[in-house]
Design a protein around this motif. Structure first.
Motif, PDB file in Angstrom:
ATOM      1  N   GLU A   6       0.731  -0.990   0.040  1.00 23.78           N
ATOM      2  CA  GLU A   6       0.132  -0.165  -0.115  1.00 23.78           C
ATOM      3  C   GLU A   6       0.928   1.158  -0.030  1.00 23.78           C
ATOM      4  O   GLU A   6       1.991   1.260   0.502  1.00 23.78           O
ATOM      5  N   TRP A  36     -10.461  -2.676   0.713  1.00 24.40           N
ATOM      6  CA  TRP A  36      -9.830  -1.886   1.824  1.00 24.40           C
ATOM      7  C   TRP A  36     -10.745  -2.181   3.045  1.00 24.40           C
ATOM      8  O   TRP A  36     -11.714  -2.124   3.096  1.00 24.40           O
ATOM      9  N   TYR A  93      -5.229   1.657   7.289  1.00 25.01           N
ATOM     10  CA  TYR A  93      -5.954   1.282   6.058  1.00 25.01           C
ATOM     11  C   TYR A  93      -5.006  -0.023   5.625  1.00 25.01           C
ATOM     12  O   TYR A  93      -4.055   0.179   5.415  1.00 25.01           O
ATOM     13  N   CYS A  95      -4.819  -3.324   2.640  1.00 29.43           N
ATOM     14  CA  CYS A  95      -5.418  -3.668   1.156  1.00 29.43           C
ATOM     15  C   CYS A  95      -5.590  -5.044   1.484  1.00 29.43           C
ATOM     16  O   CYS A  95      -4.662  -5.648   2.027  1.00 29.43           O
TER      17      CYS A  95
END
Length: 119
Positions: A6, A36, A93, A95
């Motif tokens: 990411e 996500w 966050y 992926c």
């Protein structure tokens, strides 16, 4: 053997925008869903947005209308455009991708990228 990396996290003011990107590489026969997820301290990881190989999308209620997920099948990448950011969007966050490896499909995760939204 698949890797997801990411990029694009950072610090942004409330109301601002940020774009996250994720690239998958390795022994990939194909990729089904990509998405996500995010996690804040003391909270469980939660889905933010998912996109199928055909381009069908799904969003959590908290981000719908503000975030847009997209992908490039030829490059094995997925992005998340985040607009009108709020302090409650602050999280790490991640992926994720459902990757076809030979005759099976396995889940892979990136290392995570920090997004911080100031009030």
């Amino acid at each position: 053997q698949v890797q997801l990396v990411e990029s694009g996290g950072g610090l942004v003011q409330a109301g601002g925008s940020l774009r996250l990107s994720c690239a998958a590489s390795g022994s990939i026969f194909g990729i089904e869903d990509m998405g996500w997820y995010r996690q804040s301290p003391g909270k469980q990881r939660a889905m933010v947005a998912v996109i199928s190989s055909a381009g069908n999308t799904k969003y959590s209620d908290s981000v719908k209308g503000r975030f847009t997920i997209s992908r490039d099948n030829a490059k094995n990448t997925v992005s998340l455009q985040m607009n009108s950011l709020k302090p409650e969007d602050t999280a790490v966050y991640y992926c994720a991708a459902d990757v076809r490896v030979g005759v099976v499909i396995r889940d892979y995760w990136g290392q995570g990228t920090q997004v911080t939204v100031s009030s």
